[in-house]
Motif scaffolding. Structure first.
Motif, PDB file in Angstrom:
ATOM      1  N   LEU A  17       7.993  -5.575   6.942  1.00  0.00           N
ATOM      2  CA  LEU A  17       7.422  -6.892   7.213  1.00  0.00           C
ATOM      3  C   LEU A  17       7.378  -7.741   5.944  1.00  0.00           C
ATOM      4  CD1 LEU A  17       4.471  -6.108   9.680  1.00  0.00           C
ATOM      5  CD2 LEU A  17       6.553  -7.398  10.179  1.00  0.00           C
ATOM      6  N   GLU A  18       7.057  -7.112   4.820  1.00  0.00           N
ATOM      7  CA  GLU A  18       7.018  -7.830   3.547  1.00  0.00           C
ATOM      8  C   GLU A  18       8.417  -7.990   2.959  1.00  0.00           C
ATOM      9  OE1 GLU A  18       4.489  -9.283   2.726  1.00  0.00           O
ATOM     10  OE2 GLU A  18       2.771  -8.220   3.548  1.00  0.00           O
ATOM     11  N   PHE A  19       9.236  -6.984   3.158  1.00  0.00           N
ATOM     12  CA  PHE A  19      10.592  -6.955   2.607  1.00  0.00           C
ATOM     13  C   PHE A  19      11.429  -8.133   3.099  1.00  0.00           C
ATOM     14  CE2 PHE A  19      15.032  -5.511   2.684  1.00  0.00           C
ATOM     15  CZ  PHE A  19      15.186  -4.992   1.407  1.00  0.00           C
ATOM     16  N   ARG A  20      11.148  -8.617   4.306  1.00  0.00           N
ATOM     17  CA  ARG A  20      11.919  -9.716   4.903  1.00  0.00           C
ATOM     18  C   ARG A  20      11.706 -11.032   4.172  1.00  0.00           C
ATOM     19  NH1 ARG A  20      10.354 -10.030  11.010  1.00  0.00           N
ATOM     20  NH2 ARG A  20       8.291 -10.053   9.999  1.00  0.00           N
ATOM     21  N   HIS A  21      10.568 -11.156   3.459  1.00  0.00           N
ATOM     22  CA  HIS A  21      10.253 -12.404   2.767  1.00  0.00           C
ATOM     23  C   HIS A  21      11.062 -12.527   1.480  1.00  0.00           C
ATOM     24  CE1 HIS A  21       7.019 -13.241   5.537  1.00  0.00           C
ATOM     25  NE2 HIS A  21       6.400 -12.123   5.223  1.00  0.00           N
ATOM     26  N   GLU A  22      11.562 -13.716   1.226  1.00  0.00           N
ATOM     27  CA  GLU A  22      12.319 -13.975   0.001  1.00  0.00           C
ATOM     28  C   GLU A  22      11.489 -13.652  -1.240  1.00  0.00           C
ATOM     29  OE1 GLU A  22      15.040 -17.678  -1.087  1.00  0.00           O
ATOM     30  OE2 GLU A  22      12.922 -18.140  -1.395  1.00  0.00           O
ATOM     31  N   ALA A  23      10.197 -13.981  -1.193  1.00  0.00           N
ATOM     32  CA  ALA A  23       9.327 -13.778  -2.351  1.00  0.00           C
ATOM     33  C   ALA A  23       9.205 -12.307  -2.740  1.00  0.00           C
ATOM     34  CB  ALA A  23       7.934 -14.352  -2.057  1.00  0.00           C
TER      35      ALA A  23
ATOM     36  N   ASN B  39       0.842  -1.199   0.000  1.00  0.00           N
ATOM     37  CA  ASN B  39       0.000   0.000   0.000  1.00  0.00           C
ATOM     38  C   ASN B  39       0.874   1.246   0.000  1.00  0.00           C
ATOM     39  OD1 ASN B  39      -2.605  -1.355   0.231  1.00  0.00           O
ATOM     40  ND2 ASN B  39      -1.962  -1.897   2.296  1.00  0.00           N
ATOM     41  N   ALA B  40       0.579   2.158  -0.916  1.00  0.00           N
ATOM     42  CA  ALA B  40       1.368   3.377  -1.032  1.00  0.00           C
ATOM     43  C   ALA B  40       0.472   4.552  -1.379  1.00  0.00           C
ATOM     44  CB  ALA B  40       2.444   3.206  -2.104  1.00  0.00           C
ATOM     45  N   VAL B  41       0.983   5.749  -1.147  1.00  0.00           N
ATOM     46  CA  VAL B  41       0.274   6.971  -1.542  1.00  0.00           C
ATOM     47  C   VAL B  41       1.251   7.842  -2.327  1.00  0.00           C
ATOM     48  CG1 VAL B  41      -1.320   6.952   0.400  1.00  0.00           C
ATOM     49  CG2 VAL B  41       0.867   8.127   0.637  1.00  0.00           C
ATOM     50  N   LYS B  42       0.723   8.675  -3.189  1.00  0.00           N
ATOM     51  CA  LYS B  42       1.575   9.553  -3.978  1.00  0.00           C
ATOM     52  C   LYS B  42       2.275  10.555  -3.078  1.00  0.00           C
ATOM     53  CE  LYS B  42      -0.917   9.251  -8.362  1.00  0.00           C
ATOM     54  NZ  LYS B  42      -1.697   9.979  -9.388  1.00  0.00           N
ATOM     55  N   ARG B  43       3.512  10.866  -3.438  1.00  0.00           N
ATOM     56  CA  ARG B  43       4.317  11.805  -2.672  1.00  0.00           C
ATOM     57  C   ARG B  43       4.504  13.076  -3.508  1.00  0.00           C
ATOM     58  NH1 ARG B  43      10.261  11.778  -2.579  1.00  0.00           N
ATOM     59  NH2 ARG B  43      10.109   9.787  -3.691  1.00  0.00           N
TER      60      ARG B  43
ATOM     61  N   ILE C 290       5.562   4.911   1.542  1.00  0.00           N
ATOM     62  CA  ILE C 290       5.011   3.671   2.078  1.00  0.00           C
ATOM     63  C   ILE C 290       5.292   3.605   3.565  1.00  0.00           C
ATOM     64  CG2 ILE C 290       5.014   1.149   1.863  1.00  0.00           C
ATOM     65  CD1 ILE C 290       6.421   1.593  -0.888  1.00  0.00           C
ATOM     66  N   ASN C 291       4.345   3.086   4.328  1.00  0.00           N
ATOM     67  CA  ASN C 291       4.542   2.901   5.761  1.00  0.00           C
ATOM     68  C   ASN C 291       5.750   2.000   5.985  1.00  0.00           C
ATOM     69  OD1 ASN C 291       4.032   1.063   8.322  1.00  0.00           O
ATOM     70  ND2 ASN C 291       2.901   2.955   8.669  1.00  0.00           N
ATOM     71  N   ALA C 292       6.717   2.479   6.760  1.00  0.00           N
ATOM     72  CA  ALA C 292       7.990   1.777   6.923  1.00  0.00           C
ATOM     73  C   ALA C 292       7.825   0.404   7.570  1.00  0.00           C
ATOM     74  CB  ALA C 292       8.949   2.631   7.748  1.00  0.00           C
ATOM     75  N   LYS C 293       6.996   0.299   8.607  1.00  0.00           N
ATOM     76  CA  LYS C 293       6.822  -0.980   9.302  1.00  0.00           C
ATOM     77  C   LYS C 293       6.149  -2.010   8.406  1.00  0.00           C
ATOM     78  CE  LYS C 293       6.704   0.806  14.043  1.00  0.00           C
ATOM     79  NZ  LYS C 293       5.890   0.962  15.278  1.00  0.00           N
ATOM     80  N   GLU C 294       5.094  -1.582   7.701  1.00  0.00           N
ATOM     81  CA  GLU C 294       4.390  -2.501   6.799  1.00  0.00           C
ATOM     82  C   GLU C 294       5.312  -2.985   5.688  1.00  0.00           C
ATOM     83  OE1 GLU C 294       0.851  -0.754   5.268  1.00  0.00           O
ATOM     84  OE2 GLU C 294      -0.076  -0.460   7.235  1.00  0.00           O
ATOM     85  N   LEU C 295       6.107  -2.072   5.148  1.00  0.00           N
ATOM     86  CA  LEU C 295       7.017  -2.428   4.072  1.00  0.00           C
ATOM     87  C   LEU C 295       8.076  -3.414   4.538  1.00  0.00           C
ATOM     88  CD1 LEU C 295       8.046  -2.004   1.178  1.00  0.00           C
ATOM     89  CD2 LEU C 295       9.377  -0.052   2.020  1.00  0.00           C
TER      90      LEU C 295
ATOM     91  N   LEU D 126      10.174  12.438   5.804  1.00  0.00           N
ATOM     92  CA  LEU D 126       9.304  11.279   5.655  1.00  0.00           C
ATOM     93  C   LEU D 126       9.808  10.106   6.497  1.00  0.00           C
ATOM     94  CD1 LEU D 126       8.561  11.264   1.803  1.00  0.00           C
ATOM     95  CD2 LEU D 126       6.927  11.668   3.632  1.00  0.00           C
ATOM     96  N   ARG D 127      11.106   9.895   6.479  1.00  0.00           N
ATOM     97  CA  ARG D 127      11.675   8.775   7.245  1.00  0.00           C
ATOM     98  C   ARG D 127      11.476   8.989   8.740  1.00  0.00           C
ATOM     99  NH1 ARG D 127      16.237   9.916   3.741  1.00  0.00           N
ATOM    100  NH2 ARG D 127      16.015   8.716   1.816  1.00  0.00           N
ATOM    101  N   ARG D 128      11.632  10.225   9.173  1.00  0.00           N
ATOM    102  CA  ARG D 128      11.406  10.516  10.600  1.00  0.00           C
ATOM    103  C   ARG D 128       9.951  10.287  10.989  1.00  0.00           C
ATOM    104  NH1 ARG D 128      15.175  15.100  10.114  1.00  0.00           N
ATOM    105  NH2 ARG D 128      13.390  16.471   9.773  1.00  0.00           N
ATOM    106  N   ALA D 129       9.062  10.448  10.006  1.00  0.00           N
ATOM    107  CA  ALA D 129       7.631  10.260  10.262  1.00  0.00           C
ATOM    108  C   ALA D 129       7.197   8.800  10.110  1.00  0.00           C
ATOM    109  CB  ALA D 129       6.813  11.134   9.310  1.00  0.00           C
ATOM    110  N   GLY D 130       8.166   7.919   9.815  1.00  0.00           N
ATOM    111  CA  GLY D 130       7.845   6.493   9.738  1.00  0.00           C
ATOM    112  C   GLY D 130       7.418   6.012   8.372  1.00  0.00           C
ATOM    113  N   THR D 131       7.773   6.748   7.315  1.00  0.00           N
ATOM    114  CA  THR D 131       7.446   6.313   5.971  1.00  0.00           C
ATOM    115  C   THR D 131       8.719   6.227   5.115  1.00  0.00           C
ATOM    116  OG1 THR D 131       6.987   8.582   5.271  1.00  0.00           O
ATOM    117  CG2 THR D 131       5.115   7.279   6.027  1.00  0.00           C
ATOM    118  N   VAL D 132       8.636   5.435   4.065  1.00  0.00           N
ATOM    119  CA  VAL D 132       9.770   5.232   3.162  1.00  0.00           C
ATOM    120  C   VAL D 132       9.453   5.867   1.808  1.00  0.00           C
ATOM    121  CG1 VAL D 132      11.198   3.526   1.972  1.00  0.00           C
ATOM    122  CG2 VAL D 132      10.393   3.067   4.295  1.00  0.00           C
TER     123      VAL D 132
END
Length: 202
Positions: free
Chosen positions: A50-56, A6-10, A43-48, A21-27
């Motif tokens: 969590l998915e980034f850790r997966h090999e897929a 999930n992302a929003v336009k910057r 993109i929300n840093a925590k959500e990203l 943005l990084r200080r606010a918790g987004t990438v």
């Protein structure tokens, strides 16, 4: 495995804006390709992560939900913080359903424990390649490539041409005449030669 981001336009750009943005918790990131304009996003840093850790995440077609509109993308680049291990920036490339893509796909090695070179020869498996570049349509992209080592003898290796691929998928290296070795069974250290070297000292 389907992964949705999930992302929003910057709207704001620049180094200072990205830092805020990084200080606010987004990438901060960007999506480009498929004949469309590049779009900056966040993109929300925590959500990203969590998915980034997966090999897929690194070798699959991802679904990017940008302001409610979904499109298929591939991860193309990312920058990590050298100390904090956080994502600093991420790039996605749109994919077309009708155009072939080139993606590095990881190898999954199986049956190493029953390979003759290991079980009876006392050797160890040497992983020469851990991934390979494949060419295929987005719908045919595999998450990983299975390498069966069950028949591998001591001193022998398995090459790209010996790995089974799904229909429509091909190795880029092989298409260019490079049948690279993927894994081999090598002799372990501490064998007869080592024992002979220790004899004079004893």
């Amino acid at each position: 495995m389907s992964i949705e981001i999930n992302a929003v336009k910057r709207d704001v750009k620049g180094t200072g804006a990205s830092r805020r943005l990084r200080r606010a918790g987004t990438v901060p990131g960007v999506v480009y390709g498929a004949g469309k304009e590049a779009v900056t996003l966040e993109i929300n840093a925590k959500e990203l992560f969590l998915e980034f850790r997966h090999e897929a995440f690194h070798a699959s077609v991802l679904s990017l939900n940008l302001d409610g509109k979904k499109e298929n993308v591939l991860l193309r680049d990312f920058q990590m913080h050298p100390v904090r291990n956080t994502i600093q920036h991420i790039d996605f490339q749109r994919v077309s359903a009708t155009e072939k893509i080139h993606v590095k796909v990881p190898f999954h090695f199986i049956n190493a424990d029953i390979a003759p070179g290991v079980k009876t020869g006392g050797g160890i498996v040497a992983h020469i390649l851990t991934e390979a570049d494949v060419s295929c349509l987005a719908k045919d992209l595999p998450e990983f490539l299975e390498v069966d080592l069950a028949g591998l003898e001591m001193g022998h290796s398995i090459h790209l041409s010996q790995i089974k691929l799904a229909k429509g998928v091909e190795f880029v290296q092989l298409a260019h005449g490079n049948d690279a070795a993927v894994a081999a069974i090598a002799k372990t250290r501490g064998g007869v030669a080592d024992a002979a070297e220790e004899t004079p000292a004893a």
